[in-house]
Design a protein around this motif. Structure first.
Motif: not given
Length: 580
Positions: A400-418
């Motif tokens: 939460v306390f880090k800077r993320f770009s839009k693509d990084n958040i996109h990949n993070l949502a996919y990682a949560d699905s896996v």
């Protein structure tokens, strides 16, 4: 210093007697001339000329030390004589080396003029010796050649009390009583005006986005990604074996070998990896690993589970690259010429060996993670809740306390699905272990623990993505864009880049699930002769295949229809489903 004759009779006779100071200065000057080889430039030739005047005048010369000015200016030189006052303009000598400048006044005049000159000389001497304040700047005076002296303005000294008294917002605290202070605070407006700011409509939208709009979109995206992973897992267990059986049947009936296509080479490579993984995991003693992990304390369980989870995420990231390399080699082997056949075969074999070793390692990591979760669920000292709380809050802190770009958040949502799919595989492992070893009523306890695990995982994902979007300026509508990209991937439509694709290799979870379910099937086989046992084995495999195939068709068709509907809706209305 001003040089003045101390003998009053000298004025009457018209002859000025030199003083001691002037005699000392002349002696020092002579000594200097004797030491130095080069001639000395006189300090003020005009003053010397006035001092040696043949008319017998009294010469008063004053020299003052000032700071270096921007340009040379003009000072007065006045010669005082017996009859009149003559004022002469003379340029001030400026020393560029930082020694200041020399100003001289020579006056010729009567008694009143002499008194005025003397008083001015005394004032100059007092200012030079005792004054600590800078001298006031001289007024510019016109000169013959047209130059004008610069005017130096001095800054006014800062009076703090006067400045504060002129401030209308300043109030002296000493003049306030406690009652007046309390009344001023009570009637001054918002009590939190010093620590908060007045919100706007944009801030209000951000609050409602964080609480309501974004959690809904985030959960829809992760759930669709979960079903995409589940569909790939079912394809590995149903579609891939069917394609291999059809290819073997054609080879046996035609009895001639044809070059395999890239898809068929990929199927054979994945089947070989799956078979080797199941065989090696079958040799693993799960009960031994279970008791080794169960003997550890809660803190060690937490550390073990975190270490395994980190290695699992690293394996997910690197595993996709390994299998992309394998599929690329299969494509090259299927389309290469006869001259390059040997090179592509060696390359495909090396990539196949690497993929096999990596998949088996990932399978062991997932098995150890499943055993750790099973240990926490079975334990009666609330180890499950301690593990979930510590692990989930560590996940929030690390993201939460880090800077993320839009693509990084996109990949993070996919990682949560896996990750959610992997948790489902772990819970299936726990269910299989309870079927084999549990005694007494255990199903209700299992359902409760499974619900707790899923609820905590869902809650943590929502909190994490909501605050990630808040801190990084991500709008809820962008999660709908992520869902649109996932739907296009489901329909095999071309997207702009590979970063927008969900990468998931289900070989390692499939190895774990098959390894876990095999003892369950073996435990429920009837005790009968070998032919009947083979019949029951084939019957159970067929029933399982039909069930998995039916589930695959249902999930696959549902994903296709949902993706088609969503993409068409976005195209028609030119905005997303959840646009507010």
């Amino acid at each position: 210093m001003a040089l003045r004759s101390s003998d009053p009779t000298g004025l009457q006779s018209g002859v000025a007697k030199p003083s001691r100071n002037s005699r000392k200065k002349k002696k020092q000057k002579k000594r200097k001339e004797a030491i130095d080889d080069f001639p000395v430039i006189p300090e003020d030739p005009v003053a010397e000329q006035c001092g040696n005047d043949s008319s017998g005048t009294v010469v008063e010369s004053t020299s003052e030390n000032y700071g270096i000015r921007d340009n040379g200016n003009v000072n007065k030189i006045s010669c005082v004589g017996s009859g009149s006052v003559v004022v002469v303009e003379e340029s001030v000598c400026q020393n560029v080396c930082g020694f200041g400048e020399l100003r001289q006044r020579n006056v010729i005049g009567g008694g009143e003029e002499m008194a005025a000159v003397a008083s001015r000389a005394e004032e100059d001497r007092a200012e030079m010796n005792g004054s600590k304040e800078p001298l006031p700047p001289a007024q510019p005076e016109p000169v013959v050649n047209g130059n004008v002296a610069n005017k130096l303005d001095t800054a006014e000294s800062l009076d703090w009390k006067r400045l504060m008294s002129e401030d209308p917002n300043y109030l002296y605290a000493v003049h306030k009583s406690p009652a007046k202070y309390f009344l001023d605070e009570m009637y001054s407006g918002n009590s939190l005006r010093r620590t908060t700011t007045l919100g706007s409509e944009k801030e209000r939208e951000r609050v409602y986005d964080t609480i309501f709009r974004l959690p809904w979109r985030c959960e829809v995206l992760i759930d669709v990604g979960f079903f995409v992973c589940f569909d790939a897992f079912l394809s590995l267990l149903t579609i891939m074996p069917t394609r291999i059986l059809i290819k073997l049947w054609r080879f046996l009936t035609a009895r001639q070998f044809k070059r395999l296509s890239a898809a068929e080479l990929c199927d054979f490579g994945c089947f070989l990896v799956l078979a080797c993984g199941v065989i090696l995991l079958g040799q693993t003693d799960i009960s031994l690993i279970y008791h080794m992990i169960r003997g550890q304390g809660t803190i060690k369980l937490y550390m073990v589970y975190n270490v395994l989870e980190i290695i699992d995420k690293l394996c997910q990231s690197f595993g996709g690259d390994v299998f992309e390399t394998l599929f690329n080699s299969a494509e090259g082997l299927a389309t290469c010429s006869q001259e390059n056949m040997r090179f592509w075969i060696r390359r495909f074999v090396s990539d196949q060996a690497l993929a096999m070793a990596f998949s088996i390692l990932h399978s062991f990591i997932l098995l150890a993670q499943a055993i750790t979760l099973s240990t926490c669920i079975v334990a009666h000292n609330n180890a499950l809740f301690a593990l979930l709380v510590s692990n989930n809050f560590a996940e929030i802190k690390s993201n939460v306390f880090k800077r993320f770009s839009k693509d990084n958040i996109h990949n993070l949502a996919y990682a949560d699905s896996v990750e959610r799919f992997h948790i489902s595989a772990f819970l299936l492992f726990v269910l299989a272990q309870n079927i084999l070893e549990a005694q007494g009523p255990w199903f209700e306890s299992f359902l409760f623990n499974a619900f707790v695990v899923f609820f905590c995982e869902m809650l943590i994902d929502i909190i994490k993505h909501s605050f990630l979007a808040k801190f990084n300026g991500i709008k809820p509508i962008e999660y709908s864009e992520f869902l649109e990209d996932l739907c296009k991937q489901t329909l095999n439509m071309q997207t702009e880049g590979s970063k927008k694709n969900l990468t998931f290799v289900p070989l390692a979870p499939a190895c774990v699930v098959i390894r876990v379910l095999t003892p369950v099937y073996a435990a429920h086989l009837p005790y009968s002769p070998l032919p009947w046992r083979l019949f029951w084995i084939l019957f159970l495999i067929s029933v399982t295949y039909v069930m998995l195939t039916s589930l695959k068709v249902m999930i696959g068709m549902g994903l296709q229809k949902h993706a088609t509907w969503y993409v068409n809706r976005c195209r028609k209305r030119k905005h997303h489903l959840h646009f507010d």
